[in-house]
Design an enzyme around this catalytic site. Structure first.
Site, PDB file in Angstrom:
ATOM      1  N   LYS A  14      77.216   2.682  47.852  1.00 13.42           N
ATOM      2  CA  LYS A  14      77.310   2.776  49.221  1.00 13.42           C
ATOM      3  C   LYS A  14      78.423   1.716  49.608  1.00 13.42           C
ATOM      4  CE  LYS A  14      72.309   4.146  50.342  1.00 13.42           C
ATOM      5  NZ  LYS A  14      71.418   3.598  50.905  1.00 13.42           N
ATOM      6  N   LYS A  67      74.279  15.414  42.849  1.00 16.26           N
ATOM      7  CA  LYS A  67      72.862  15.224  43.631  1.00 16.26           C
ATOM      8  C   LYS A  67      72.875  15.771  45.243  1.00 16.26           C
ATOM      9  CE  LYS A  67      69.668  12.638  44.517  1.00 16.26           C
ATOM     10  NZ  LYS A  67      68.787  11.399  44.910  1.00 16.26           N
ATOM     11  N   LYS A 120      71.668  13.609  51.747  1.00 13.19           N
ATOM     12  CA  LYS A 120      71.706  13.920  53.130  1.00 13.19           C
ATOM     13  C   LYS A 120      72.945  13.275  53.718  1.00 13.19           C
ATOM     14  CE  LYS A 120      67.143  12.037  54.000  1.00 13.19           C
ATOM     15  NZ  LYS A 120      66.560  10.773  54.789  1.00 13.19           N
TER      16      LYS A 120
END
Ligand code: TRP
Length: 334
Positions: free
Chosen positions: A113, A199, A202
């Site tokens: 992130k 994966k 979102k």
């Protein structure tokens, strides 16, 4: 016999997709009758990256509504909002002071992130796993049902619990229960529709990479039609066909068929024949969830009351743990 306790949470960052459902919530629903359950909407985690304050509250309702629509039953499970229970932030601070900073700097999700975000990485993002440890340890959770991607955060939670027990507890009087991860292999990793090696996420900029729980049948058909495939004849579960593997797995999960049955059924199919079957299976499974969701969201009074009751139950447990911790750490009692 006392039921074992589980705790888990979902961030109120927009919509949930089928990866969240198959990897997490569906499993919680399956086991809820045999456990004492706490499911929270982790809004404090949602603000660790830049977010939109105009949608935070609404997204919190959405996750609570989806919990219910997916089958989390308030009779067996306590649903609450993380920020409503102050003990979460207070325990986080205390745990911060016994967590070595390099344990956090090594977390895979933080590094990913942080790279994505570039310059302005908040202290909160680094601290995210400590807040998650506080969520879990406050409830003396025996087991934590999560997706595969949260495994490292769970190991950190265990390390923090063990460290606190060593520093401030004793063998007969541990301060924290050391929780176990509960990770189901099947469905734990749903992959992106546009890249079978990544994966489903979102935060992927392309909405074509995922199927959201609230997508319309048309959206679902369109996304399945466009999703990445390969040009090998016949469909099979094989290591070197990531997209094919993922789509067949989804078909198995949404139809309830075994892998063997699906492999046999699809062995001689082409994509043109398989894709509509998959889309139909997904649509049929999501339809009842979507209908329940619409009903639930019409009645905010009910949701508010449910979250208020959840807060009260959660608070009773969390405050008792926090008191025990503060006493063990030597704070002057109130
Ligand atoms: N980090 C988790 C995720 O992104 C969410 C989470 C926060 C959580 N606190 C938790 C999960 C406590 C389980 C238990 O999926």
């Amino acid at each position: 016999m006392m039921k074992k306790r589980v705790l888990s949470g979902v961030q109120p960052t927009g919509n949930l997709h089928i990866g969240n459902y198959l990897g997490a919530i569906r499993n919680w629903v399956e086991i809820q009758k045999s456990y004492e359950n706490y499911f929270c909407v982790v809004d404090l985690h949602a603000i660790t990256v830049p977010y939109n304050r105009d949608t935070l509250a609404e997204n919190t309702y959405t996750i609570a509504g989806l919990y219910l629509a997916c089958g989390i039953d308030p009779q067996y499970s306590t649903i609450f909002v993380q920020s409503h229970v102050r003990a979460h932030t207070e325990l986080t601070w205390i745990l911060n002071c016994v967590t070595p900073i390099n344990w956090l700097e090594g977390m895979i999700q933080f590094k990913e992130k942080a790279i994505k975000q570039g310059e302005n990485v908040s202290v909160g993002l680094l601290d995210y796993p400590v807040l998650m440890a506080a969520d879990i340890l406050l409830y003396d959770a025996d087991e934590v049902p999560v997706g595969e991607d949260q495994k490292q955060h769970l190991e950190l939670t265990r390390d923090i619990a063990i460290r606190v027990n060593n520093l401030f507890g004793s063998k007969d009087n541990p301060i924290f229960k050391v929780p176990e991860p509960l990770i189901r292999k099947e469905g734990a990793r749903v992959m992106s529709l546009t890249d079978g090696t990544k994966k489903m996420s979102k935060s992927d900029p392309s909405d074509y990479s995922r199927i959201n729980l609230l997508d319309s049948p048309d959206d679902i058909r369109r996304k399945i039609k466009r999703c990445k495939t390969d040009s090998i004849m016949g469909l099979s579960f094989s290591e070197d066909r990531p997209e094919c593997n993922n789509l067949l797995s989804l078909y198995a999960l949404f139809t309830g068929k075994s892998k063997e049955e699906v492999a046999a059924e699809c062995a001689n199919m082409g994509w043109g024949q398989f894709k509509p079957l998959l889309a139909d299976a997904i649509i049929a499974s999501l339809e009842p969830i979507q209908n329940r969701y619409k009903e639930i969201m019409k009645d905010r009074g009910y949701l508010d009351k449910l979250l208020q009751e959840g807060r009260e139950k959660a608070e009773a447990v969390a405050n008792a743990t926090l008191k025990r911790v503060k006493s063990a750490f030597g704070f002057l009692p109130l």
